[in-house]
Design an enzyme around this catalytic site. Structure first.
Site, PDB file in Angstrom:
ATOM      1  N   LYS A 257       0.823  -1.227   0.000  1.00 54.01           N
ATOM      2  CA  LYS A 257       0.000   0.000   0.000  1.00 54.01           C
ATOM      3  C   LYS A 257       0.852   1.270   0.000  1.00 54.01           C
TER       4      LYS A 257
ATOM      5  N   GLY B 122       9.538  -2.815   1.312  1.00 58.01           N
ATOM      6  CA  GLY B 122      10.415  -3.156   2.449  1.00 58.01           C
ATOM      7  C   GLY B 122       9.712  -3.182   3.790  1.00 58.01           C
TER       8      GLY B 122
ATOM      9  N   THR C 228       7.833  -2.475   7.454  1.00 56.67           N
ATOM     10  CA  THR C 228       8.274  -1.855   8.703  1.00 56.67           C
ATOM     11  C   THR C 228       9.797  -1.897   8.806  1.00 56.67           C
ATOM     12  N   CYS C 229      10.366  -3.060   8.550  1.00 56.12           N
ATOM     13  CA  CYS C 229      11.794  -3.283   8.791  1.00 56.12           C
ATOM     14  C   CYS C 229      12.660  -2.264   8.048  1.00 56.12           C
TER      15      CYS C 229
ATOM     16  N   GLY D 244      -4.336  -3.858  -0.617  1.00 56.07           N
ATOM     17  CA  GLY D 244      -4.862  -5.136  -1.109  1.00 56.07           C
ATOM     18  C   GLY D 244      -5.955  -5.666  -0.185  1.00 56.07           C
TER      19      GLY D 244
ATOM     20  N   LEU E 158      14.787   0.089  24.542  1.00 50.86           N
ATOM     21  CA  LEU E 158      16.209   0.149  24.883  1.00 50.86           C
ATOM     22  C   LEU E 158      17.078   0.544  23.695  1.00 50.86           C
TER      23      LEU E 158
ATOM     24  N   MET F 130       8.325 -11.441  16.650  1.00 52.60           N
ATOM     25  CA  MET F 130       8.160 -10.425  15.602  1.00 52.60           C
ATOM     26  C   MET F 130       9.550  -9.975  15.152  1.00 52.60           C
TER      27      MET F 130
ATOM     28  N   HIS G  17      42.776 -15.583  17.100  1.00 47.15           N
ATOM     29  CA  HIS G  17      43.187 -14.749  18.240  1.00 47.15           C
ATOM     30  C   HIS G  17      43.801 -13.455  17.716  1.00 47.15           C
TER      31      HIS G  17
HETATM   32  P1  FAD Z   1       6.159  -5.697   7.861  1.00 47.08           P
HETATM   33  O1  FAD Z   1       7.599  -5.426   7.736  1.00 47.08           O
HETATM   34  O2  FAD Z   1       5.385  -4.969   8.884  1.00 47.08           O
HETATM   35  O3  FAD Z   1       5.539  -5.420   6.423  1.00 47.08           O
HETATM   36  C1  FAD Z   1       4.176  -5.489   6.167  1.00 47.08           C
HETATM   37  C2  FAD Z   1       3.882  -4.650   4.940  1.00 47.08           C
HETATM   38  O4  FAD Z   1       2.558  -4.910   4.530  1.00 47.08           O
HETATM   39  C3  FAD Z   1       3.941  -3.142   5.204  1.00 47.08           C
HETATM   40  O5  FAD Z   1       4.757  -2.525   4.253  1.00 47.08           O
HETATM   41  C4  FAD Z   1       2.490  -2.685   5.065  1.00 47.08           C
HETATM   42  O6  FAD Z   1       2.365  -1.373   4.537  1.00 47.08           O
HETATM   43  C5  FAD Z   1       1.957  -3.713   4.095  1.00 47.08           C
HETATM   44  N1  FAD Z   1       0.506  -3.906   4.170  1.00 47.08           N
HETATM   45  C6  FAD Z   1      -0.237  -4.164   5.274  1.00 47.08           C
HETATM   46  N2  FAD Z   1      -1.529  -4.343   4.943  1.00 47.08           N
HETATM   47  C7  FAD Z   1      -1.601  -4.197   3.592  1.00 47.08           C
HETATM   48  C8  FAD Z   1      -2.656  -4.288   2.651  1.00 47.08           C
HETATM   49  N3  FAD Z   1      -3.889  -4.605   3.009  1.00 47.08           N
HETATM   50  N4  FAD Z   1      -2.358  -4.055   1.353  1.00 47.08           N
HETATM   51  C9  FAD Z   1      -1.095  -3.757   0.957  1.00 47.08           C
HETATM   52  N5  FAD Z   1      -0.064  -3.688   1.799  1.00 47.08           N
HETATM   53  C10 FAD Z   1      -0.307  -3.908   3.103  1.00 47.08           C
HETATM   54  N6  FAD Z   1      13.411  -7.079  13.552  1.00 47.08           N
HETATM   55  C11 FAD Z   1      14.634  -7.664  13.467  1.00 47.08           C
HETATM   56  O7  FAD Z   1      14.713  -8.846  13.169  1.00 47.08           O
HETATM   57  N7  FAD Z   1      15.778  -6.941  13.688  1.00 47.08           N
HETATM   58  C12 FAD Z   1      15.742  -5.633  14.023  1.00 47.08           C
HETATM   59  O8  FAD Z   1      16.785  -5.021  14.217  1.00 47.08           O
HETATM   60  C13 FAD Z   1      14.484  -5.004  14.155  1.00 47.08           C
HETATM   61  N8  FAD Z   1      14.399  -3.711  14.482  1.00 47.08           N
HETATM   62  C14 FAD Z   1      13.172  -3.108  14.579  1.00 47.08           C
HETATM   63  C15 FAD Z   1      13.117  -1.774  14.950  1.00 47.08           C
HETATM   64  C16 FAD Z   1      11.888  -1.135  15.060  1.00 47.08           C
HETATM   65  C17 FAD Z   1      11.840   0.309  15.463  1.00 47.08           C
HETATM   66  C18 FAD Z   1      10.702  -1.854  14.752  1.00 47.08           C
HETATM   67  C19 FAD Z   1       9.367  -1.171  14.814  1.00 47.08           C
HETATM   68  C20 FAD Z   1      10.747  -3.178  14.388  1.00 47.08           C
HETATM   69  C21 FAD Z   1      11.992  -3.824  14.309  1.00 47.08           C
HETATM   70  N9  FAD Z   1      12.094  -5.175  13.971  1.00 47.08           N
HETATM   71  C22 FAD Z   1      13.324  -5.772  13.893  1.00 47.08           C
HETATM   72  C23 FAD Z   1      10.899  -5.989  13.687  1.00 47.08           C
HETATM   73  C24 FAD Z   1      10.712  -6.130  12.156  1.00 47.08           C
HETATM   74  O9  FAD Z   1      10.602  -4.851  11.592  1.00 47.08           O
HETATM   75  C25 FAD Z   1       9.471  -6.949  11.863  1.00 47.08           C
HETATM   76  O10 FAD Z   1       9.535  -8.179  12.553  1.00 47.08           O
HETATM   77  C26 FAD Z   1       9.364  -7.230  10.361  1.00 47.08           C
HETATM   78  O11 FAD Z   1       9.304  -6.028   9.639  1.00 47.08           O
HETATM   79  C27 FAD Z   1       8.143  -8.078  10.053  1.00 47.08           C
HETATM   80  O12 FAD Z   1       8.078  -8.297   8.700  1.00 47.08           O
HETATM   81  P2  FAD Z   1       6.700  -8.579   7.945  1.00 47.08           P
HETATM   82  O13 FAD Z   1       7.068  -8.823   6.524  1.00 47.08           O
HETATM   83  O14 FAD Z   1       5.938  -9.607   8.667  1.00 47.08           O
HETATM   84  O15 FAD Z   1       5.847  -7.241   8.088  1.00 47.08           O
HETATM   85  P1  NAD Z   2       8.707  -5.783  23.421  1.00 48.45           P
HETATM   86  O1  NAD Z   2       7.703  -6.841  23.581  1.00 48.45           O
HETATM   87  O2  NAD Z   2      10.110  -6.142  23.088  1.00 48.45           O
HETATM   88  O3  NAD Z   2       8.806  -4.925  24.763  1.00 48.45           O
HETATM   89  C1  NAD Z   2       7.717  -4.314  25.340  1.00 48.45           C
HETATM   90  C2  NAD Z   2       8.026  -4.101  26.810  1.00 48.45           C
HETATM   91  O4  NAD Z   2       7.033  -3.264  27.343  1.00 48.45           O
HETATM   92  C3  NAD Z   2       8.026  -5.384  27.619  1.00 48.45           C
HETATM   93  O5  NAD Z   2       9.198  -5.451  28.391  1.00 48.45           O
HETATM   94  C4  NAD Z   2       6.775  -5.266  28.470  1.00 48.45           C
HETATM   95  O6  NAD Z   2       6.907  -5.895  29.727  1.00 48.45           O
HETATM   96  C5  NAD Z   2       6.654  -3.755  28.606  1.00 48.45           C
HETATM   97  N1  NAD Z   2       5.303  -3.253  28.837  1.00 48.45           N
HETATM   98  C6  NAD Z   2       4.167  -3.632  28.211  1.00 48.45           C
HETATM   99  N2  NAD Z   2       3.128  -2.894  28.647  1.00 48.45           N
HETATM  100  C7  NAD Z   2       3.645  -2.026  29.555  1.00 48.45           C
HETATM  101  C8  NAD Z   2       3.071  -0.996  30.361  1.00 48.45           C
HETATM  102  N3  NAD Z   2       1.772  -0.720  30.292  1.00 48.45           N
HETATM  103  N4  NAD Z   2       3.881  -0.303  31.196  1.00 48.45           N
HETATM  104  C9  NAD Z   2       5.221  -0.578  31.246  1.00 48.45           C
HETATM  105  N5  NAD Z   2       5.790  -1.544  30.509  1.00 48.45           N
HETATM  106  C10 NAD Z   2       5.021  -2.250  29.677  1.00 48.45           C
HETATM  107  O7  NAD Z   2       8.069  -4.773  22.351  1.00 48.45           O
HETATM  108  P2  NAD Z   2       8.724  -3.534  21.590  1.00 48.45           P
HETATM  109  O8  NAD Z   2       9.976  -3.117  22.237  1.00 48.45           O
HETATM  110  O9  NAD Z   2       7.621  -2.558  21.410  1.00 48.45           O
HETATM  111  O10 NAD Z   2       9.056  -4.164  20.188  1.00 48.45           O
HETATM  112  C11 NAD Z   2       8.006  -4.688  19.354  1.00 48.45           C
HETATM  113  C12 NAD Z   2       8.495  -5.811  18.495  1.00 48.45           C
HETATM  114  O11 NAD Z   2       9.439  -5.354  17.552  1.00 48.45           O
HETATM  115  C13 NAD Z   2       9.165  -6.874  19.333  1.00 48.45           C
HETATM  116  O12 NAD Z   2       8.450  -8.059  19.191  1.00 48.45           O
HETATM  117  C14 NAD Z   2      10.531  -7.018  18.790  1.00 48.45           C
HETATM  118  O13 NAD Z   2      10.861  -8.356  18.530  1.00 48.45           O
HETATM  119  C15 NAD Z   2      10.529  -6.235  17.484  1.00 48.45           C
HETATM  120  N6  NAD Z   2      11.800  -5.498  17.455  1.00 48.45           N
HETATM  121  C16 NAD Z   2      12.954  -6.224  17.284  1.00 48.45           C
HETATM  122  C17 NAD Z   2      14.160  -5.579  17.314  1.00 48.45           C
HETATM  123  C18 NAD Z   2      15.401  -6.378  17.159  1.00 48.45           C
HETATM  124  O14 NAD Z   2      15.319  -7.512  16.733  1.00 48.45           O
HETATM  125  N7  NAD Z   2      16.565  -5.852  17.488  1.00 48.45           N
HETATM  126  C19 NAD Z   2      14.233  -4.211  17.496  1.00 48.45           C
HETATM  127  C20 NAD Z   2      13.043  -3.523  17.683  1.00 48.45           C
HETATM  128  C21 NAD Z   2      11.830  -4.175  17.648  1.00 48.45           C
END
Ligand code: FAD
Ligand code: NAD
Length: 467
Positions: free
Chosen positions: A34, A39, A41-42, A115, A187, A319, A445
């Protein structure tokens, strides 16, 4: 009307990787997204931009705090925040453009628009402007990802009460930020801002940070992040956040009912993400969801509707981008008649703070719960010559091995470059290595990876060499 073998809805790491693998296997493939960039969220507002800001802020922090010790005298560095954000966006743009190229190279038809199912084999595509079109398809893969969770008492207004998406693109450097959630996002982004000199206060309602990881990692990480000035309110439940045009006020309560109120420029809500299936028309085809709003799938990642599959953040499990990718490949290969396999236990988890946190397999808490007898070997980075050379002595490597067979059951690391080091542990566990197998392999090493070997030696017969 176009007709495809497979249509994938959503172009995140799950969707675009599934599309590439389907195309490689000879399927006529459509990808629907959409947004105007691919790419998901990631690449756009997750993994890539957060790592770009983590790298920039780490350089700044080192210039301000560690260069002197290395014998590099420079005037006090200043943050050019708009340049930092601009560079981050450049990295995102290059990365998403790379996906456009990959789609063309693999002859995947990209359709831009929302979609939705019309029926099991018909998908409508509604662009932001203009008329909807439809395509016909044999199979569908739902890869629509997730969105940040808001809280009733801390509604994300995208102005002062923000999600990670806004925190990655602030217009100017704030002075203070409160963060709800001491998980991965809280964090990582908290580290970015704390390193740049912002006063960061994290509120977590569990008794430790990154509560789903091994407890040792939580404790070590808390110690390290306190050194960069982050403030933690563990065991605190946030009761209320109010936002004005210029600031926020957060009120929380500890377990004894003692109130604390913190004013800050921004409040980042980082309490997890919810599966995203809005206006996808799942009801039209009868796709079942579970009680947490995730698309329900069987062991083949097929939904209850034959021919409709789902992968990534929209289904159960971690996730993570690499989990979504593995699932994309898994579904594509099944559609081609192959018999792929995913070992979910061996999907590593990484937190890109400094020190980095990385883990795979069972935690000690899980082994205890399962009643599995295990031994522990650990090795601190302060005993590593490589870590002393780079002044990265915080943290440790912990290896958990089966008490009887010595098979590695879990590896938990916090320290320099553990995000990269964890790959060795994944390989070891995929091949069901014993701690002694790792202990007997030569590790260059001096490298950080020697600490994994030392921890494996410690687990084998408590015979680490350098401690
Ligand atoms: P998404 O990446 O969410 O992609 C879904 C796509 O579908 C989006 O582009 C959306 O616009 C599209 N879409 C949704 N509904 C529709 C529709 N009806 N029609 C058309 N398009 C649609 N994970 C890691 O492994 N390492 C990391 O370092 C990491 N860092 C992160 C940092 C942040 C700040 C955040 C928020 C997440 C991070 N994650 C990380 C998590 C990672 O981004 C997600 O696990 C990953 O993007 C999931 O991939 P996905 O393909 O399932 O969905
Ligand atoms: P998270 O589940 O990692 O952490 C959420 C934290 O918020 C938990 O520790 C939980 O106990 C706390 N929490 C929940 N409700 C609360 C409340 N009301 N008050 C205080 N604390 C509360 O979720 P996130 O950090 O939002 O990340 C979302 C997803 O994105 C995760 O599943 C993560 O795997 C993915 N992500 C991955 C990476 C990476 O792989 N490096 C980086 C960013 C995000």
């Amino acid at each position: 009307m176009s007709r495809y073998d497979v249509t994938i809805i959503g172009s995140g790491p799950g969707g675009y990787v599934a599309a590439i693998r389907c195309a490689q296997l000879g399927m006529k493939t459509a990808l629907i997204e959409k947004y105007s960039t691919l790419g998901g969220t990631c690449l756009n507002v997750g993994c890539i931009p957060s790592k770009a800001l983590l790298d920039s802020s780490e350089h700044f922090y080192n210039a301000a705090h560690t260069f002197k010790e290395h014998g590099i005298d420079i005037p006090a560095p200043k943050v050019n925040f708009s340049q930092m954000i601009k560079r981050k966006q450049g990295v995102v743009d290059q990365t998403t453009a790379g996906i456009d190229y990959l789609m063309k190279k693999n002859k995947i038809d990209v359709h831009t628009g929302h979609g939705a199912f019309v029926d099991r084999n018909t998908i409508s595509i509604t662009p932001a402007k203009g008329k909807a079109t439809t395509i016909e398809t044999d199979k569908v893969i739902i890869a629509t990802g997730s969105k940040p969770i808001s809280l009733p008492f801390a509604q994300i207004d995208k102005k002062r009460i923000i999600s990670s998406t806004e925190a990655l693109s602030l217009e100017s450097l704030p002075k203070s930020m409160t963060i709800i959630g001491g998980g991965v996002i809280g964090l990582e982004l908290g580290s970015v801002y704390a390193r740049l000199g912002v006063k960061v206060s994290v509120f977590e309602y569990m008794d430790r940070l990154i509560p789903t990881m091994d407890k040792t990692l939580s404790k070590e990480l808390e110690k390290s992040l306190k050194k960069i000035g982050m403030e933690f309110y563990l065991n605190h439940s946030v009761k209320d956040v109010k936002g004005t045009a210029t600031s926020t006020t957060l009120t929380a309560e500890d377990k004894a009912g003692k109130k604390v109120t913190v004013k800050a420029d921004y409040c980042l809500v980082a309490v997890g993400r919810r599966p995203y299936t809005d206006q996808l028309g799942l009801d039209k085809v009868g796709v079942k969801m579970d009680d947490r709003g995730r698309v329900e799938t069987d062991e083949h990642l097929q939904t209850n509707v034959p021919g409709v599959y789902a992968i990534g953040d929209v289904v159960k499990g971690a996730m993570l981008a690499h989990k979504a990718e593995e699932e994309g490949i898994f579904v594509a290969e099944q559609l081609a008649g192959q018999k792929p396999h995913i070992n979910y236990l061996l999907i590593p988890g990484v937190v890109y703070t400094w020190p980095e946190v990385a883990a795979v397999g069972y935690t000690e808490e899980q082994l205890k719960e399962k009643g599995i007898a295990y031994k522990v070997g650990s090795f601190p980075f302060k005993a590593s010559g490589r870590a002393r050379a780079s002044m990265d002595t915080d943290g440790l490597v912990k290896v958990l091995a089966d008490k009887e067979t010595d098979e590695i059951l879990g590896v938990h690391m916090i320290g320099p470059r553990t995000a990269d080091m964890i790959a060795e542990a994944v390989v070891a566990m995929e091949f069901r290595a014993s701690a002694e197998d790792i202990a007997r392999m030569s590790h260059a090493h001096p490298t950080y990876t020697e600490s994994f070997k030392e921890a494996a030696l410690a687990a084998t017969e408590n015979r680490a060499l350098h401690i």
